[in-house]
Design a protein around this motif. Structure first.
Motif, mmCIF file in Angstrom:
data_model
loop_
_atom_site.group_PDB
_atom_site.id
_atom_site.type_symbol
_atom_site.label_atom_id
_atom_site.label_comp_id
_atom_site.label_asym_id
_atom_site.label_seq_id
_atom_site.Cartn_x
_atom_site.Cartn_y
_atom_site.Cartn_z
ATOM 1 N N SER A 103 33.070 46.433 48.818
ATOM 2 C CA SER A 103 31.745 46.944 49.199
ATOM 3 C C SER A 103 31.863 48.436 49.495
ATOM 4 C CB SER A 103 31.205 46.203 50.430
ATOM 5 O OG SER A 103 31.073 44.832 50.165
ATOM 6 N N VAL A 104 31.003 49.242 48.871
ATOM 7 C CA VAL A 104 31.012 50.698 49.067
ATOM 8 C C VAL A 104 29.948 51.056 50.102
ATOM 9 C CG1 VAL A 104 30.705 52.946 47.982
ATOM 10 C CG2 VAL A 104 31.803 51.077 46.715
ATOM 11 N N VAL A 105 30.374 51.783 51.126
ATOM 12 C CA VAL A 105 29.464 52.244 52.183
ATOM 13 C C VAL A 105 29.127 53.705 51.899
ATOM 14 C CG1 VAL A 105 29.136 52.564 54.642
ATOM 15 C CG2 VAL A 105 30.530 50.653 53.796
ATOM 16 N N ASN A 106 27.880 53.994 51.567
ATOM 17 C CA ASN A 106 27.434 55.354 51.232
ATOM 18 C C ASN A 106 26.093 55.607 51.909
ATOM 19 O OD1 ASN A 106 27.118 57.844 50.136
ATOM 20 N ND2 ASN A 106 26.732 57.161 48.035
ATOM 21 N N PRO A 107 26.080 56.242 53.103
ATOM 22 C CA PRO A 107 24.817 56.442 53.827
ATOM 23 C C PRO A 107 23.842 57.295 53.015
ATOM 24 C CG PRO A 107 26.716 56.890 55.232
ATOM 25 C CD PRO A 107 27.243 56.751 53.845
ATOM 26 N N ASN A 108 22.576 56.992 53.160
ATOM 27 C CA ASN A 108 21.530 57.757 52.479
ATOM 28 C C ASN A 108 21.250 59.047 53.227
ATOM 29 O OD1 ASN A 108 21.151 55.796 50.492
ATOM 30 N ND2 ASN A 108 19.758 54.635 51.806
ATOM 31 N N ASP A 109 20.837 60.083 52.473
ATOM 32 C CA ASP A 109 20.449 61.361 53.063
ATOM 33 C C ASP A 109 18.958 61.304 53.375
ATOM 34 O OD1 ASP A 109 20.067 63.907 53.869
ATOM 35 O OD2 ASP A 109 20.543 64.862 51.952
ATOM 36 N N SER A 110 18.637 61.259 54.666
ATOM 37 C CA SER A 110 17.245 61.133 55.078
ATOM 38 C C SER A 110 16.608 62.489 55.385
ATOM 39 C CB SER A 110 17.145 60.245 56.324
ATOM 40 O OG SER A 110 17.898 60.809 57.390
ATOM 41 N N SER A 111 17.334 63.593 55.087
ATOM 42 C CA SER A 111 16.825 64.922 55.400
ATOM 43 C C SER A 111 15.792 65.342 54.372
ATOM 44 C CB SER A 111 17.978 65.929 55.432
ATOM 45 O OG SER A 111 17.496 67.223 55.663
ATOM 46 N N THR A 112 14.584 65.603 54.813
ATOM 47 C CA THR A 112 13.511 66.072 53.934
ATOM 48 C C THR A 112 12.780 67.228 54.604
ATOM 49 O OG1 THR A 112 11.981 64.454 54.871
ATOM 50 C CG2 THR A 112 13.189 63.807 52.881
ATOM 51 N N GLY A 113 12.252 68.123 53.782
ATOM 52 C CA GLY A 113 11.454 69.229 54.301
ATOM 53 C C GLY A 113 12.239 70.278 55.046
ATOM 54 N N TYR A 114 13.544 70.387 54.763
ATOM 55 C CA TYR A 114 14.358 71.347 55.510
ATOM 56 C C TYR A 114 13.907 72.777 55.233
ATOM 57 C CZ TYR A 114 18.338 74.238 56.784
ATOM 58 O OH TYR A 114 19.129 75.220 57.313
ATOM 59 N N LYS A 115 13.696 73.118 53.968
ATOM 60 C CA LYS A 115 13.343 74.485 53.605
ATOM 61 C C LYS A 115 12.039 74.912 54.263
ATOM 62 C CE LYS A 115 12.434 77.504 49.645
ATOM 63 N NZ LYS A 115 12.358 77.599 48.159
ATOM 64 N N GLU A 116 11.030 74.042 54.216
ATOM 65 C CA GLU A 116 9.741 74.382 54.807
ATOM 66 C C GLU A 116 9.857 74.565 56.318
ATOM 67 O OE1 GLU A 116 10.345 71.964 52.753
ATOM 68 O OE2 GLU A 116 9.299 72.612 50.931
#
Length: 508
Positions: free
Chosen positions: A321-334
């Motif tokens: 089983s591969v554990v790969n967390p999702n990137d929940s970062s959105t709207g950083y530039k704004e």
């Protein structure tokens, strides 16, 4: 006995307002007054207003002066954008120096040039670099002190004067060391509330642990020997506040936001592998070195860290089983842009100059922003000229007279008391249009040639002298430039050598 009718809402309101004027307290919003004593209802989002202060210009500033100054210095030291803002403001305001326009006395000009070279007691800077250091220190620490130091003839200086710059920490905040009751934060006032003296530490109070000298003592300096440079924002203000004070919380929020986003990126970049092993028979257990109590189906086994190109084997039936967390970062530039828009505004620097982000900016918007910034620069120059340069000039004249200078024949010292300080020209936003507009303004009489030269960082006398010397060298070498109106017209043709050039030809 007649009973008193209950007070109406309007009567309660005016009664409350009357008490306010008698006590001198601030007036809350009448719209939110629901109680007889006039206490406003404060919402959760406006809770900070509950502690808003109505203190005077010095009480309000001194209460947070040291805290904001320490935090400001920390940000200038560690935050690249804050450091960049200081560089921009200093470069545009001072640049290569604000220079005095000395008219009609070459000897005085030579003495000034000699003073500029030797003005710093440490020998590290000339006077124009000291101007830049003083202005930058005023932005960072809120204020800076310049002390004129008269030197002895045996010091060998052409002009026996040097300027020593002191950081704002040299002026104490409290009343210590025998200060009189009429001294506020190191500034001694007379009955008309004018500064008559300044109390300064003889050493930087934060350097004692380095030098091993302990706590420094304070000394009284007459006000005419102390040049105090700061930006007053309230009438009666005696001490300066760091320019960064108003945006410290916003800058901290940006830093915390960047740290949080970086943490999200680091978590998202993590990659793990979980191996679920089957029940190990005797052969598998022997290979894996398992004990009897470890031979259970569903056991998760630790493995060596993953490496690029790594190869490893697993027993039959193993589940990976591969554990790969999702990137929940959105709207950083704004979010980043929005926050630094506020930082740039608070520091008085255009956003695109502060961040280097020229995306989505039109020429018209660029010109408007730069014109507005140029007004800020001009205001900074006027204040620096008034608080520092004007006073240094008077001290320089005193020192020049001690060195033997006498005004040129027909002139007195009063003719040189006031000089015009000329800074470097502000860069063109649209050179072709601006130079054309400047030329048309001169030709139409709306602007003098001298004023145009001043805006270009020069003066009429210097221009004439340089132009005469240049023309003499060109004529001696027999060189004719196509930009020389003495020989070439604006259209590119030769001037008529047999006739004296007309007014139109000379200005072509």
């Amino acid at each position: 006995m007649a009973t008193k009718a209950p007070a109406t809402a309007a009567q309660k309101t005016w009664s409350f307002v009357g008490r306010i004027f008698q006590t001198g307290k601030s007036i809350p919003s009448i719209k939110n007054m629901d109680t007889d004593d006039g206490a406003p209802r404060v919402s959760r989002t406006d809770a900070d207003y509950k502690y808003a202060s109505g203190a005077g210009p010095n009480a309000a500033g001194l209460s947070t002066l040291e805290k904001n100054r320490v935090r400001s210095r920390h940000e200038y030291l560690t935050n690249e954008y804050v450091h960049r803002a200081k560089q921009i403001r200093t470069a545009y305001t001072v640049g290569g120096g604000l220079r005095p326009h000395i008219k009609g006395d070459p000897n005085l000009q030579r003495l000034w040039d000699a003073f500029v070279i030797n003005s710093d007691p440490s020998g590290l800077l000339d006077f124009y670099a000291q101007q830049a250091l003083a202005f930058g220190e005023q932005l960072e620490g809120g204020e800076v002190i310049a002390l004129p130091r008269n030197r002895l003839p045996e010091d060998g200086l052409p002009v026996p004067l040097q300027i020593q710059l002191l950081e704002s920490e040299h002026m104490p905040i409290g009343r210590i060391g025998g200060m009189p009751d009429n001294a506020i934060a190191g500034v001694e006032l007379d009955l008309l509330q004018r500064p008559v003296a300044y109390w300064l530490y003889d050493r930087h109070p934060a350097e004692g642990y380095v030098l091993g000298t302990g706590v420094p003592s304070v000394k009284r300096y007459p006000a005419d020997r102390v040049f105090h440079i700061f930006e007053p924002t309230r009438t009666g203000q005696l001490r300066g506040s760091a320019a960064l004070s108003r945006v410290l919380s916003r800058i901290r929020n940006v830093e915390n936001y960047e740290k949080a986003d970086l943490m999200r990126k680091e978590v998202a970049a993590l990659l793990g592998v979980a191996v679920k092993m089957p029940a190990a028979d005797d052969d598998v257990a022997k290979v894996l070195g398992l004990k009897a109590d470890d031979r259970e189906e569903g056991q998760t086994w630790a493995m060596a860290p993953l490496e690029p190109g790594g190869i490893f084997g697993l027993p039959p039936g193993a589940d990976i089983s591969v554990v790969n967390p999702n990137d929940s970062s959105t709207g950083y530039k704004e979010a980043w842009q929005t926050r630094y828009f506020g930082v740039a505004t608070g520091l008085g620097v255009p956003y695109f100059l502060l961040t280097g982000d020229f995306s989505n900016i039109e020429e018209r918007s660029l010109r408007f922003a730069m014109i507005d910034f140029h007004r800020t620069v001009e205001a900074d120059r006027r204040r620096l000229n008034h608080q520092l340069n004007r006073k240094v000039w008077r001290a320089f004249l005193d020192a020049a007279e001690r060195a033997g200078w006498k005004p040129a024949p027909g002139k007195t010292r009063a003719d040189f008391e006031v000089v015009e300080w000329i800074g470097e020209p502000l860069p063109h936003i649209h050179p072709v249009q601006e130079v054309t507009a400047q030329r048309d303004a001169i030709r139409s009489g709306l602007k003098t040639f001298a004023k145009s030269l001043q805006e270009s960082g020069s003066d009429l006398e210097t221009f004439i002298a340089e132009k005469q010397a240049e023309n003499a060298l060109l004529d001696a070498a027999g060189i004719i430039l196509d930009c020389d109106p003495r020989h070439i017209t604006k259209a590119g043709g030769a001037q008529d050598a047999t006739e004296t050039p007309t007014r139109t030809q000379r200005t072509a």
